[in-house]
Design a protein around this motif. Structure first.
Motif, PDB file in Angstrom:
ATOM      1  N   GLY A  27       0.814  -1.215   0.000  1.00 29.78           N
ATOM      2  CA  GLY A  27       0.000   0.000   0.000  1.00 29.78           C
ATOM      3  C   GLY A  27       0.845   1.262   0.000  1.00 29.78           C
ATOM      4  N   GLN A 222      -6.795   6.155   1.143  1.00 31.00           N
ATOM      5  CA  GLN A 222      -5.409   5.696   1.213  1.00 31.00           C
ATOM      6  C   GLN A 222      -4.897   5.678   2.644  1.00 31.00           C
ATOM      7  OE1 GLN A 222      -3.451   4.259  -0.851  1.00 31.00           O
ATOM      8  NE2 GLN A 222      -1.549   4.346   0.308  1.00 31.00           N
ATOM      9  N   TYR A 225      -6.393   2.524   4.323  1.00 31.13           N
ATOM     10  CA  TYR A 225      -5.879   1.224   3.885  1.00 31.13           C
ATOM     11  C   TYR A 225      -4.398   1.047   4.175  1.00 31.13           C
ATOM     12  CZ  TYR A 225     -10.339   1.112   1.407  1.00 31.13           C
ATOM     13  OH  TYR A 225     -11.666   1.145   1.097  1.00 31.13           O
ATOM     14  N   SER A 228      -3.204  -0.562   7.564  1.00 30.01           N
ATOM     15  CA  SER A 228      -3.669  -1.928   7.889  1.00 30.01           C
ATOM     16  C   SER A 228      -4.769  -1.936   8.939  1.00 30.01           C
ATOM     17  CB  SER A 228      -2.496  -2.807   8.360  1.00 30.01           C
ATOM     18  OG  SER A 228      -1.559  -2.985   7.337  1.00 30.01           O
ATOM     19  N   GLY A 388     -11.546  -5.126   0.348  1.00 30.71           N
ATOM     20  CA  GLY A 388     -11.108  -3.738   0.355  1.00 30.71           C
ATOM     21  C   GLY A 388     -12.227  -2.720   0.334  1.00 30.71           C
ATOM     22  N   LEU A 392     -13.420  -3.901   4.870  1.00 31.92           N
ATOM     23  CA  LEU A 392     -12.564  -2.942   5.591  1.00 31.92           C
ATOM     24  C   LEU A 392     -13.333  -1.711   6.054  1.00 31.92           C
ATOM     25  CD1 LEU A 392      -9.129  -2.997   3.710  1.00 31.92           C
ATOM     26  CD2 LEU A 392      -9.757  -4.130   5.834  1.00 31.92           C
TER      27      LEU A 392
END
Length: 454
Positions: A27, A222, A225, A228, A388, A392
């Motif tokens: 990432g 961003q 993600y 984590s 994702g 998440l």
């Protein structure tokens, strides 16, 4: 519910490097540069930093609190803190998310190993058309990607089965410093190229005209993600923290490391890309198709420097992938070890076998099985979408609601202040405000935006 005796990290450095290793991964080195390139460069980075402060750090602290208070795997930690209510399902969803991600993440991690091998053997020094066909041919091969998926999961298993201190902590203490050294070496080489200043300017000189709602929401996503969050990793690692670990300081330090790695990755890619006239918004193909050509063109005329830089970069990428894969693997390993009452070695073996099976299916869906689709997506793309873009955000949103609105504030305060031994009461009130209001709203915005509902 009775808490289990837990292994623990042996030092403050081990805590920081292991948890930072969980956050630092593809990432940072793959996704961050192409997201920056597509969203205006410096202006994206500025918004990204604010998002880390407003969203990333509070969410990370929330998972720290749950993991350390529960002193158990993610599912059990949520059960302990919720008193076996329906809220405990968040923990199970986090474990499932971590396992599913570990399967297809291992496939992409395997691609990194293939590119280390291809760099060493000089296969990435061909013309642009060859480089593009190389990736397509490799990713669609029925055997090679599966082989590399197996290899990186085998390496992960060897680390995980050795436990927290002798496995995860030792590996993190070795790999994270090497990762930073490799980053700095390649950054220096890239920034010394002709016209590199244009790439540096792109990263650090904001163009306000490029700021819009899409840039803001992209930076928000961003930041979420890249740390984590909501995969069970942060919560599981926190269960190995001592009661003396300063959770706020740890979250800040880890976020700084995470951001620095992403920024250094940008300082590798953009100066080199501008040096050879490559568009900085190449998208997800940047690392495996565009970048080999950039390295070859930028460094190819300087003895064997292009060869060396390519080998170092893909080694760096593989190590970053491995540190994240370790934490994903540990989520499921800790769960099976404690819930089934089995040995760590056996639990790690079960997770490895399961991840290999998931990874194999995901890999084959890009090759021989690419015509088989569900909801008009390959199996690989489906796993990426479900984890994702659904799991998440949902787990992150519910975790914030759980900590902010359900868990008694005394429990949260005790963990936040280390039972009152830390004088950060004023920070606690700011944290509670963010986790009750700001974080859930931001995550909800991300969730709705990606489906075109905002």
């Amino acid at each position: 519910m009775t808490k289990l005796e837990r292994a623990s990290f042996g030092s403050k450095l081990g805590v920081i490097l292991a948890t930072a290793g969980s956050a630092v991964g593809l990432g940072n080195i793959w996704r961050f540069p192409y997201m920056t390139g597509q969203n205006g460069g410096a202006v994206f980075i500025i918004i990204y930093v604010f998002c880390i402060l407003l969203l990333g750090i509070p969410c990370m602290i929330s998972e720290f609190i749950i993991g350390r208070h529960g002193q158990a795997n993610t599912a059990r930690a949520f059960r302990i803190m919720s008193g076996d209510t329906i809220w405990s399902l968040i923990g199970y969803m986090g474990v499932l998310t971590g396992f599913l991600i570990s399967g297809y993440y291992a496939v992409v991690s395997g691609w990194c190993l293939e590119y280390v091998w291809a760099s060493l053997s000089g296969k990435l020094l061909g013309n642009p058309d060859y480089i593009q066909s190389y990736f397509v041919t490799f990713s669609q091969d029925p055997i090679k990607p599966v082989f590399w998926t197996f290899i990186i999961l085998l390496g992960t298993y060897i680390i995980i089965e050795n436990g927290v201190r002798n496995g995860i902590e030792k590996a993190s203490k070795l790999m994270m410093p090497i990762l930073f050294i490799l980053l700095l070496i390649i950054v220096v080489a890239s920034c010394m190229l002709p016209n590199a200043e244009k790439g540096i300017e792109f990263l650090f000189k904001p163009d306000i005209s490029k700021l819009n709602s899409d840039v803001f929401l992209a930076a928000l996503g961003q930041s979420f993600y890249s740390l984590s969050i909501a995969m069970g990793c942060i919560c599981t690692y926190a269960s190995y923290y001592s009661k003396q670990t300063n959770l706020t300081a740890s979250a800040v330090n880890i976020s700084i490391i995470d951001f620095l790695v992403a920024l250094l990755a940008g300082l590798i890619i953009f100066p080199a890309a501008f040096s050879v006239g490559v568009n900085p918004d190449s998208g997800p193909s940047l690392i495996f198709i565009t970048l080999p050509n950039v390295f070859h063109q930028a460094f190819g005329n300087i003895a064997s420097l292009g060869y060396i830089i390519s080998v170092l970069f893909y080694t760096l990428l593989s190590m970053a992938a491995l540190t994240s894969l370790m934490s994903l693997h540990e989520v499921s390993t800790a769960f099976l070890e404690e819930e089934l009452g089995t040995t760590r070695k056996r639990a790690a073996m079960f997770v490895t076998i399961g991840s290999i099976l998931v990874g194999t299916v995901c890999s084959l869906s890009l090759g021989p099985w690419q015509d088989f689709k569900l909801f008009d997506m390959t199996i690989f793309d489906l796993f990426d979408f479900v984890t994702g873009q659904l799991f998440l955000p949902i787990v992150g949103f519910l975790t914030c609601i759980f900590i902010g609105w359900y868990v008694p504030h005394k429990i949260v305060r005790d963990e936040f202040t280390n039972m009152g031994t830390l004088r950060n009461e004023h920070l606690f009130h700011s944290y509670i405000f963010l986790v009750k209001y700001v974080c859930p709203i931001c995550i909800l915005f991300i969730f709705l935006h990606q489906f075109g509902l905002l």
